[in-house]
Design a protein around this motif. Structure first.
Motif, PDB file in Angstrom:
ATOM      1  N   PRO A 281     -34.072  13.224  -7.680  1.00  0.00           N
ATOM      2  CA  PRO A 281     -33.348  11.951  -7.592  1.00  0.00           C
ATOM      3  C   PRO A 281     -31.995  12.071  -8.285  1.00  0.00           C
ATOM      4  CG  PRO A 281     -35.639  11.551  -8.114  1.00  0.00           C
ATOM      5  CD  PRO A 281     -35.451  13.044  -8.159  1.00  0.00           C
ATOM      6  N   SER A 282     -30.967  11.474  -7.689  1.00  0.00           N
ATOM      7  CA  SER A 282     -29.607  11.716  -8.181  1.00  0.00           C
ATOM      8  C   SER A 282     -28.723  10.516  -7.898  1.00  0.00           C
ATOM      9  CB  SER A 282     -29.029  12.971  -7.514  1.00  0.00           C
ATOM     10  OG  SER A 282     -29.131  12.875  -6.103  1.00  0.00           O
ATOM     11  N   SER A 283     -27.515  10.568  -8.439  1.00  0.00           N
ATOM     12  CA  SER A 283     -26.572   9.456  -8.317  1.00  0.00           C
ATOM     13  C   SER A 283     -25.179   9.971  -8.001  1.00  0.00           C
ATOM     14  CB  SER A 283     -26.537   8.625  -9.607  1.00  0.00           C
ATOM     15  OG  SER A 283     -27.816   8.131  -9.934  1.00  0.00           O
ATOM     16  N   GLY A 284     -24.345   9.083  -7.473  1.00  0.00           N
ATOM     17  CA  GLY A 284     -22.964   9.428  -7.172  1.00  0.00           C
ATOM     18  C   GLY A 284     -22.080   8.197  -7.245  1.00  0.00           C
ATOM     19  N   SER A 285     -20.773   8.402  -7.092  1.00  0.00           N
ATOM     20  CA  SER A 285     -19.825   7.293  -7.161  1.00  0.00           C
ATOM     21  C   SER A 285     -18.612   7.600  -6.293  1.00  0.00           C
ATOM     22  CB  SER A 285     -19.386   7.035  -8.609  1.00  0.00           C
ATOM     23  OG  SER A 285     -18.855   8.225  -9.188  1.00  0.00           O
ATOM     24  N   ASP A 286     -17.954   6.533  -5.876  1.00  0.00           N
ATOM     25  CA  ASP A 286     -16.829   6.637  -4.952  1.00  0.00           C
ATOM     26  C   ASP A 286     -15.806   5.582  -5.356  1.00  0.00           C
ATOM     27  OD1 ASP A 286     -15.176   7.071  -2.815  1.00  0.00           O
ATOM     28  OD2 ASP A 286     -16.547   6.335  -1.286  1.00  0.00           O
ATOM     29  N   TYR A 287     -14.529   5.994  -5.536  1.00  0.00           N
ATOM     30  CA  TYR A 287     -13.477   5.081  -5.971  1.00  0.00           C
ATOM     31  C   TYR A 287     -12.268   5.221  -5.052  1.00  0.00           C
ATOM     32  CZ  TYR A 287     -16.230   5.545 -10.276  1.00  0.00           C
ATOM     33  OH  TYR A 287     -17.240   5.599 -11.195  1.00  0.00           O
ATOM     34  N   LEU A 288     -11.653   4.100  -4.711  1.00  0.00           N
ATOM     35  CA  LEU A 288     -10.435   4.118  -3.900  1.00  0.00           C
ATOM     36  C   LEU A 288      -9.442   3.099  -4.427  1.00  0.00           C
ATOM     37  CD1 LEU A 288      -9.887   4.409  -0.141  1.00  0.00           C
ATOM     38  CD2 LEU A 288      -9.071   2.326  -1.240  1.00  0.00           C
ATOM     39  N   GLY A 289      -8.168   3.484  -4.428  1.00  0.00           N
ATOM     40  CA  GLY A 289      -7.087   2.570  -4.779  1.00  0.00           C
ATOM     41  C   GLY A 289      -5.891   2.807  -3.875  1.00  0.00           C
ATOM     42  N   GLN A 290      -5.259   1.745  -3.439  1.00  0.00           N
ATOM     43  CA  GLN A 290      -4.104   1.880  -2.548  1.00  0.00           C
ATOM     44  C   GLN A 290      -3.103   0.777  -2.838  1.00  0.00           C
ATOM     45  OE1 GLN A 290      -4.925   2.756   1.581  1.00  0.00           O
ATOM     46  NE2 GLN A 290      -3.198   1.507   2.287  1.00  0.00           N
ATOM     47  N   VAL A 291      -1.828   1.152  -2.841  1.00  0.00           N
ATOM     48  CA  VAL A 291      -0.735   0.205  -3.046  1.00  0.00           C
ATOM     49  C   VAL A 291       0.236   0.343  -1.883  1.00  0.00           C
ATOM     50  CG1 VAL A 291       1.142  -0.535  -4.556  1.00  0.00           C
ATOM     51  CG2 VAL A 291      -0.963   0.386  -5.551  1.00  0.00           C
ATOM     52  N   ASP A 292       0.492  -0.756  -1.177  1.00  0.00           N
ATOM     53  CA  ASP A 292       1.464  -0.785  -0.088  1.00  0.00           C
ATOM     54  C   ASP A 292       2.675  -1.585  -0.532  1.00  0.00           C
ATOM     55  OD1 ASP A 292      -0.352   0.604   1.415  1.00  0.00           O
ATOM     56  OD2 ASP A 292      -1.040  -1.122   2.570  1.00  0.00           O
ATOM     57  N   ILE A 293       3.843  -0.964  -0.409  1.00  0.00           N
ATOM     58  CA  ILE A 293       5.084  -1.604  -0.844  1.00  0.00           C
ATOM     59  C   ILE A 293       6.040  -1.680   0.340  1.00  0.00           C
ATOM     60  CG2 ILE A 293       7.009  -1.527  -2.470  1.00  0.00           C
ATOM     61  CD1 ILE A 293       5.275   0.314  -4.221  1.00  0.00           C
ATOM     62  N   ALA A 294       6.474  -2.887   0.680  1.00  0.00           N
ATOM     63  CA  ALA A 294       7.458  -3.082   1.745  1.00  0.00           C
ATOM     64  C   ALA A 294       8.833  -3.239   1.098  1.00  0.00           C
ATOM     65  CB  ALA A 294       7.099  -4.306   2.577  1.00  0.00           C
ATOM     66  N   TRP A 295       9.546  -2.113   0.982  1.00  0.00           N
ATOM     67  CA  TRP A 295      10.854  -2.157   0.322  1.00  0.00           C
ATOM     68  C   TRP A 295      11.820  -3.067   1.073  1.00  0.00           C
ATOM     69  CZ3 TRP A 295      10.946  -0.596  -4.404  1.00  0.00           C
ATOM     70  CH2 TRP A 295      10.154   0.476  -4.823  1.00  0.00           C
ATOM     71  N   SER A 296      11.752  -2.988   2.383  1.00  0.00           N
ATOM     72  CA  SER A 296      12.620  -3.803   3.226  1.00  0.00           C
ATOM     73  C   SER A 296      11.947  -3.944   4.582  1.00  0.00           C
ATOM     74  CB  SER A 296      13.995  -3.147   3.378  1.00  0.00           C
ATOM     75  OG  SER A 296      13.892  -1.923   4.107  1.00  0.00           O
ATOM     76  N   ARG A 297      12.612  -4.589   5.513  1.00  0.00           N
ATOM     77  CA  ARG A 297      12.043  -4.737   6.850  1.00  0.00           C
ATOM     78  C   ARG A 297      12.004  -3.402   7.577  1.00  0.00           C
ATOM     79  NH1 ARG A 297      14.570  -9.731  10.020  1.00  0.00           N
ATOM     80  NH2 ARG A 297      12.851  -9.107  11.404  1.00  0.00           N
ATOM     81  N   LYS A 298      12.746  -2.432   7.078  1.00  0.00           N
ATOM     82  CA  LYS A 298      12.806  -1.138   7.750  1.00  0.00           C
ATOM     83  C   LYS A 298      12.069  -0.029   7.014  1.00  0.00           C
ATOM     84  CE  LYS A 298      17.089  -1.728  10.371  1.00  0.00           C
ATOM     85  NZ  LYS A 298      18.393  -1.118  10.728  1.00  0.00           N
ATOM     86  N   CYS A 299      11.734  -0.235   5.767  1.00  0.00           N
ATOM     87  CA  CYS A 299      11.140   0.853   4.978  1.00  0.00           C
ATOM     88  C   CYS A 299       9.929   0.351   4.203  1.00  0.00           C
ATOM     89  CB  CYS A 299      12.180   1.421   4.017  1.00  0.00           C
ATOM     90  SG  CYS A 299      11.564   2.797   3.009  1.00  0.00           S
TER      91      CYS A 299
END
Length: 650
Positions: free
Chosen positions: A460-478
């Motif tokens: 018997p065993s255990s595990g873990s999973d982590y995610l992080g994300q940041v979305d930045i809209a600098w401008s309408r084009k970038c």
């Protein structure tokens, strides 16, 4: 769509629900939905709105009338400017008129023909030196044809003919032409009988504990997409040759109370073994690859008969729904999982059944949902989830799951780390926040435990999973996206003295991607990705850099071009990357070793009725003399794929 596809890319067993989900998203992108005419069922099939948002949108439309623009959706509870912006490509806002309603009911017909091949040819297509025939006696390319006809809200009809590369065509084991045929006829009515489907179909209920659930994204960058809903029975349109039903189904009821009934009788691929002493036969596992090229694969083809009958009743009110499930399943041969210790809890015998109950409750800012199920042996499994829109700029989710090691659900597909909905407990929590304008933050933590041995562990065993994300809209084009993912998963290793022990297999992935709109017709994607791998005494790392150019030369011609460079120490530090492909085709290649990848994808629409797609891709593995293993070995360090598709709208 790219984020959804890549989030499931690392799975070794991408289930059929994901294939249908991605197909629906493509269809919705090609045919935007008119919000002012959309039914609850149509909004559910978008796979972009949760139960609460759909009810709020319909209530707003009833109270205030038709939407006049996308900006008005910001006034609907549960819709932030960020959500509305992501939904806008999938919606239109035309005010209903007689001509518009008539056009909406117009018959839709289309025919798709697709071919794929790769060079140089693999070893399996060449005859052996001792005079034996080729391991793959069929054509070195795959063929796919699909016809679809729909009269909205009345009738739907479809046919599919598919042949994988290496499978014989009009000879050998396929004397009737293609290796795989699929078809259905689905009729809708306005009386007590709501829908009848004859042929191939999918049955999905609840949160996927006992049977595949409705629409839902699972673990992905959309950290709130854990809720499954809608689509109890739907016609089958994919090419998975095993995980569907073939027979007859019906949906009864048009009001708050509905009953879905189905019966399926079909043969499935399985690994057959024979007891030399008694002469009796059994099967050790069900095959899902769909390949019938070699003698052993052909022997497994349609070798076990499976009958499944079931019923699902549902009571749906404006903010609450509850459903009950009963399914009986029988094979014509018993399943014999073997004597390995980790299979001690696995299914054995020829009969199984599942009972279940599920619910959803949508409050003002809170959604509660869950399901509990039990298999024929009395073992249970269940999930409980909550989504809380705490603030227009902050939403949270949580999901608790528990599946007994002896719980048997052949078609289960709830959110979990392992496939099959068994031998696992876990807790998932996610967050989506918009702390300041132009910035979105996503993240989740998933901690899980296997109470019994698995194929990959000694205890018997255990595990873990982590995610992080940041979305930045600098401008309408970038815009810029920063993503990090870390997972620690148990894996057994056999030492020099033959003694096995479990170690934590740790993977780290970091990604930076920028999207820049140079003009109305030209878009650039640039990505840098790092993969780290640590297991026992092995420490590896890998890198991937690519540049995409998406150019719309005219209204009728669009191209996608990519150049990628990758360098990883082995397959363990491989990196997955989504590629644009032919319509209804999803390419998620993995890169390992040192090399380059180049591809060109082209979409040409010479008329409103005909669209042609063409893709050519080449991968170079530096310093390699061959590529692949077994019958799939190819000589040299390069491999080139060619793909073409014609989509004709009648």
């Amino acid at each position: 769509m790219e984020q959804v596809i890549e989030s499931i890319a690392g799975s070794e067993d991408v289930d059929i629900d994901n294939a249908i989900l991605l197909e629906d998203m493509t269809t919705n992108a090609e045919n935007p939905l008119n919000v002012n005419l959309a039914t609850e069922e149509a909004l559910t099939k978008l796979n972009l709105l949760d139960f609460n948002q759909i009810q709020n949108l319909i209530s707003y439309r009833k109270k205030y009338g038709f939407f006049v623009s996308v900006y008005e959706m910001n006034a609907v509870e549960g819709f932030t400017p960020e959500i509305v912006a992501s939904l806008s490509p999938f919606f239109t806002f035309e005010i209903p008129s007689d001509s518009l309603i008539k056009a909406r009911r117009r018959i839709k017909e289309n025919l798709i023909a697709r071919v794929k091949c790769s060079f140089p040819l693999a070893k399996g297509y060449r005859s052996a030196s001792d005079g034996k025939g080729a391991a793959y006696p069929g054509l070195p390319f795959s063929l796919y044809n699909r016809f679809h006809l729909e009269i909205p809200d009345k009738l739907e009809f479809g046919l599919i003919a598919d042949n994988d590369a290496g499978e014989q065509f009009f000879k050998g084991s396929n004397k009737w032409g293609f290796d795989y045929y699929s078809g259905f006829l689905s009729c809708k009515f306005k009386g007590v009988v709501n829908q009848i489907t004859i042929g191939d179909f999918l049955f999905r209920a609840g949160q996927g504990v006992s049977f595949g659930g409705g629409s839902g994204l699972g673990k992905s960058a959309n950290t709130l997409g854990i809720l499954k809903f809608g689509q109890t029975i739907r016609p089958y349109t994919s090419t998975d040759e095993n995980r569907f039903f073939r027979g007859i189904s019906a949906i009864l009821g048009n009001g708050p109370l509905k009953l879905a009934l189905f019966y399926s009788n079909k043969n499935r691929d399985a690994n057959i073994i024979k007891d030399m002493e008694t002469g009796s036969s059994s099967f050790t596992s069900l095959q899902t690859s769909g390949y019938h090229r070699t003698l052993s694969e052909i022997e497994d083809e349609k070798s076990v008969n499976e009958q499944v009958a079931g019923a699902y009743g549902e009571l749906k009110l404006s903010r609450f729904r509850i459903g009950g499930l009963m399914v009986l399943q029988q094979f014509d041969l018993p399943m014999n999982p073997g004597t390995s210790l980790y299979k001690a809890k696995s299914f054995s015998g020829s009969k199984n059944s599942n009972l279940g109950i599920d619910y959803q409750l949508a409050l003002s800012h809170l959604q509660l949902f869950g399901e509990a199920g039990m298999s024929r042996n009395g073992k249970a499994g269940g999930v409980q989830g909550v989504i809380w829109h705490a603030h227009p700029q902050l939403s949270l989710s949580a999901y608790l799951r528990s599946f007994d090691p002896g719980f048997h659900a052949f078609y289960g597909s709830s959110l979990s780390e392992s496939s099959g909905n068994c031998n696992e407990t876990g807790f998932y929590t996610g967050v989506m926040a918009c702390p300041v304008p132009k910035v979105k933050i996503f993240g989740y933590v998933d901690i899980y435990h296997f109470p019994w041995l698995t194929y990959n562990t000694m205890a018997p065993s255990s595990g873990s999973d982590y995610l992080g994300q940041v979305d930045i809209a600098w401008s309408r084009k970038c815009s810029v996206s920063l993503k990090g993912k870390y997972e620690s998963k148990p894996q057994k290793v056999t030492g020099s003295k033959g003694i096995a022990a479990d170690y934590d297999q740790k993977t780290t992935r970091l990604r930076i991607q920028t999207d820049y709109i140079l003009s109305r017709r030209l878009l650039l994607h640039t990505r840098f990705e790092y993969a780290g791998y640590n297991f026992a005494k092995d420490n590896e790392k890998g890198f991937l850099v690519f540049q995409d150019l998406i150019y719309e030369l005219s209204r009728n011609l669009k191209i996608w071009v990519r150049y990628a460079w990758f360098n990883t120490e082995s397959y363990n530090s491989r990196i997955y990357s989504y590629e644009n492909d032919l319509i209804y085709t999803f390419s998620i290649p993995e890169f390992h070793g040192n090399g380059q990848r180049i591809y060109l994808n082209l979409k040409w629409s010479p008329s409103s009725r005909l669209t042609a797609y063409f893709k050519v891709g080449c991968t170079i593995h530096n310093g390699e003399d061959s590529w692949g293993s077994g019958n799939d070995i190819t000589a040299g360090n390069q491999r080139t794929e060619l793909r073409g598709l014609l989509n004709w709208r009648f």
